[in-house]
Every structure is written in structure tokens, then in C-alpha cells.
Design a protein around this motif. Structure first.
Motif, mmCIF file in Angstrom:
data_model
loop_
_atom_site.group_PDB
_atom_site.id
_atom_site.type_symbol
_atom_site.label_atom_id
_atom_site.label_comp_id
_atom_site.label_asym_id
_atom_site.label_seq_id
_atom_site.Cartn_x
_atom_site.Cartn_y
_atom_site.Cartn_z
ATOM 1 N N MET A 116 -3.579 -1.690 -1.808
ATOM 2 C CA MET A 116 -2.298 -1.834 -2.481
ATOM 3 C C MET A 116 -2.147 -0.651 -3.426
ATOM 4 O O MET A 116 -2.839 -0.589 -4.448
ATOM 5 C CB MET A 116 -2.217 -3.161 -3.237
ATOM 6 C CG MET A 116 -2.287 -4.379 -2.350
ATOM 7 S SD MET A 116 -2.103 -5.924 -3.298
ATOM 8 C CE MET A 116 -2.338 -7.140 -1.986
ATOM 9 N N PRO A 117 -1.294 0.295 -3.099
ATOM 10 C CA PRO A 117 -1.247 1.541 -3.866
ATOM 11 C C PRO A 117 -0.447 1.429 -5.154
ATOM 12 O O PRO A 117 0.396 0.551 -5.319
ATOM 13 C CB PRO A 117 -0.547 2.499 -2.888
ATOM 14 C CG PRO A 117 0.374 1.611 -2.120
ATOM 15 C CD PRO A 117 -0.378 0.316 -1.959
ATOM 16 N N ALA A 124 -7.280 -5.732 -8.161
ATOM 17 C CA ALA A 124 -8.051 -6.979 -8.174
ATOM 18 C C ALA A 124 -7.636 -7.895 -7.028
ATOM 19 O O ALA A 124 -8.474 -8.568 -6.409
ATOM 20 C CB ALA A 124 -7.875 -7.686 -9.510
ATOM 21 N N MET A 125 -6.339 -7.922 -6.729
ATOM 22 C CA MET A 125 -5.867 -8.729 -5.607
ATOM 23 C C MET A 125 -6.419 -8.201 -4.292
ATOM 24 O O MET A 125 -6.898 -8.977 -3.449
ATOM 25 C CB MET A 125 -4.343 -8.730 -5.577
ATOM 26 C CG MET A 125 -3.743 -9.559 -4.434
ATOM 27 S SD MET A 125 -4.160 -11.313 -4.542
ATOM 28 C CE MET A 125 -3.263 -11.773 -6.031
ATOM 29 N N HIS A 131 -13.136 -8.715 -0.289
ATOM 30 C CA HIS A 131 -14.522 -9.105 -0.529
ATOM 31 C C HIS A 131 -14.744 -10.613 -0.636
ATOM 32 O O HIS A 131 -15.879 -11.072 -0.448
ATOM 33 C CB HIS A 131 -15.029 -8.434 -1.811
ATOM 34 C CG HIS A 131 -14.968 -6.933 -1.765
ATOM 35 N ND1 HIS A 131 -15.762 -6.182 -0.920
ATOM 36 C CD2 HIS A 131 -14.181 -6.054 -2.434
ATOM 37 C CE1 HIS A 131 -15.488 -4.895 -1.082
ATOM 38 N NE2 HIS A 131 -14.527 -4.790 -1.986
ATOM 39 N N VAL A 132 -13.697 -11.374 -0.947
ATOM 40 C CA VAL A 132 -13.854 -12.833 -1.067
ATOM 41 C C VAL A 132 -13.422 -13.531 0.207
ATOM 42 O O VAL A 132 -14.166 -14.357 0.762
ATOM 43 C CB VAL A 132 -13.071 -13.365 -2.280
ATOM 44 C CG1 VAL A 132 -13.188 -14.894 -2.346
ATOM 45 C CG2 VAL A 132 -13.601 -12.747 -3.569
ATOM 46 N N LEU A 197 5.185 -10.312 -10.732
ATOM 47 C CA LEU A 197 4.662 -11.510 -11.378
ATOM 48 C C LEU A 197 3.428 -11.258 -12.235
ATOM 49 O O LEU A 197 3.048 -12.120 -13.037
ATOM 50 C CB LEU A 197 4.305 -12.556 -10.310
ATOM 51 C CG LEU A 197 5.431 -13.038 -9.400
ATOM 52 C CD1 LEU A 197 4.888 -14.022 -8.374
ATOM 53 C CD2 LEU A 197 6.553 -13.666 -10.207
ATOM 54 N N GLY A 198 2.799 -10.085 -12.054
ATOM 55 C CA GLY A 198 1.513 -9.851 -12.695
ATOM 56 C C GLY A 198 0.396 -10.511 -11.896
ATOM 57 O O GLY A 198 0.647 -11.336 -10.998
ATOM 58 N N LEU A 199 -0.840 -10.160 -12.202
ATOM 59 C CA LEU A 199 -1.975 -10.697 -11.448
ATOM 60 C C LEU A 199 -2.102 -12.203 -11.635
ATOM 61 O O LEU A 199 -2.225 -12.961 -10.671
ATOM 62 C CB LEU A 199 -3.266 -10.002 -11.870
ATOM 63 C CG LEU A 199 -4.542 -10.481 -11.175
ATOM 64 C CD1 LEU A 199 -4.435 -10.297 -9.663
ATOM 65 C CD2 LEU A 199 -5.753 -9.726 -11.713
ATOM 66 N N THR A 200 -2.050 -12.657 -12.880
ATOM 67 C CA THR A 200 -2.174 -14.095 -13.142
ATOM 68 C C THR A 200 -1.020 -14.858 -12.508
ATOM 69 O O THR A 200 -1.224 -15.903 -11.875
ATOM 70 C CB THR A 200 -2.214 -14.366 -14.647
ATOM 71 O OG1 THR A 200 -3.338 -13.687 -15.224
ATOM 72 C CG2 THR A 200 -2.333 -15.860 -14.920
#
Length: 221
Positions: A116-117, A124-125, A131-132, A197-200
Motif C-alpha cells: 500500500m503505497p 501496518a495494514m 504476515h498474519v 478512516l485511519g488505522l484504528t
């Protein structure tokens, strides 16, 4: 019969769709493949852009992203289905790399790394997806990057028209078939939801969708 059918759901995606379709059109492969864009009654030039890039256009019959993906799958002929979103571009070797990977490893479906550039919060997303998701007992294959064998797709009924349709589809598919992640193939997808929306907020958005999916999952279309 094409080896692979790309399915791209799109509603008012004139700003992003050209890059997505150009990346699919310019695949470095000798294999036959087709592109189908599912137009969700767009008010912009989405359908015209799709045709300009050589894609077949089908109209979305029912609302919902799951319905759009499934409608596209029904309009294709390929042995393998590659679901790619309108704001996602695939590497030039994506088709051959994914096809070789699933065949070598005996998989019914797979996804791959994503990037995601231009957005630090989206890092983090992307890390979660890269990885998750692959390490889950039943890996989640994001709807924007999902490569699946047609007969396995049909066997589980395709994408359900429920919130978090890709999670529901991935878990049902992995319950019956082996799935996985290509560690090297790459797609680049827009961070627009994280930017908005932001990460959270993005994580809360998906948690709410999954709660709704579990609470009132509707019949498959």
C-alpha cells in the motif's frame, strides 16, 4: 477456454480502474486469459474505460461486493479465477507466478504479498495481510487479490453476499481445500480506506463487518 479469468468489480472507479486494467492487460504470459469488469451501475466512465482496455462488461444484478464478485465469476470461462479490485494493480508476472505456485503446491486457491503505497499508516495494514493472514489456520484471502480454481469456487458456492465476504469465503474454502500465500508475487492496492478512516478506524470497520457477518449471515447468491 482461457487459463485464467480476471474478475474486477467496479462502481464509479474511473480514477483507479485504468491502472488496474493496464496491469492485467500487460501480463507477460503466453497463456490465454480474459478480463471481466462488473459494473455496479456507475455514474462515471467506468464501463467505457473497461471496454477501452479490452474487458467484457457485465452489469451487477444485486447490491453488495460479494454479489458483484460472484456475478463476475458466473460470466467467465477460465479454469482459474483471479479476483482483483479496481484500485489494485498486479505485477506483470502475476498470472504465471500464481498459476505456477498453486499447481506446484497443490492448492485450490492463493493470495500473495501486497503493498500500500504513500501511506505510513497503511504499512501496518499491509504487514497484517502479508504476515498474519497467511499464518491463520484458515488463511484469509483478501477479495482484492484472490486466485482460485473454478471447481473449488463453485463447490463452496462462491463469494457469499455478506459483510466481510472474503473472510467468509476464505474460511469456508480452507475448510475443504488447501489454500496459501505466494511469498514473492506482488500486488499494489490503494490505501484509501486507511487514509480516510485511519488505522484504528479501519480495523474497527472490519471488526464490525465481521460481527455483522457472524450475526446475520445471509444466503449465498
Amino acid at each position: 477456454m482461457p487459463a485464467v479469468s480476471f474478475v474486477v468489480p467496479a462502481k464509479d472507479e474511473a480514477a483507479y480502474l485504468p491502472d488496474a486494467l493496464a496491469s492485467i492487460r500487460d501480463q507477460r504470459t503466453d497463456r490465454e486469459y480474459e478480463i471481466v469488469v462488473v459494473d455496479g451501475d456507475s455514474d462515471d466512465d467506468t464501463a467505457a474505460i473497461a471496454r477501452r482496455y479490452g474487458a467484457a462488461v457485465v452489469d451487477q444484478r444485486d447490491p453488495g461486493i460479494g454479489a458483484a464478485r460472484h456475478r463476475g465469476a458466473q460470466a467467465t470461462d477460465g479454469e482459474w479465477l483471479a479476483f482483483v479490485d479496481a484500485d489494485t494493480a498486479v505485477d506483470p508476472d502475476y498470472l504465471d507466478a500464481m498459476l505456477a505456485f498453486v499447481r506446484k503446491n497443490g492448492l485450490a486457491a492463493a493470495s500473495s504479498r501486497c503493498r500500500m503505497p504513500d501511506c505510513l499508516r497503511a504499512t501496518a495494514m499491509a504487514a497484517t495481510i502479508n504476515h498474519v493472514f497467511p499464518r491463520l489456520g484458515r488463511p484469509i484471502l483478501p477479495g482484492f487479490n484472490c486466485f482460485v480454481r473454478r471447481n473449488a469456487y463453485a463447490d463452496v458456492g462462491g463469494f457469499p453476499n455478506v459483510p466481510n465476504e472474503d473472510t467468509a469465503f476464505s474460511r469456508e474454502l480452507a475448510r475443504r481445500y488447501p489454500t496459501g500465500y505466494h511469498p514473492e508475487a506482488l500486488v499494489e492496492t490503494s490505501p484509501r480506506r486507511v487514509e480516510r478512516l485511519g488505522l484504528t478506524g479501519t480495523l474497527v470497520h472490519y471488526l464490525r463487518l465481521d460481527w455483522r457477518r457472524l450475526r446475520d449471515e445471509s444466503p449465498r447468491t
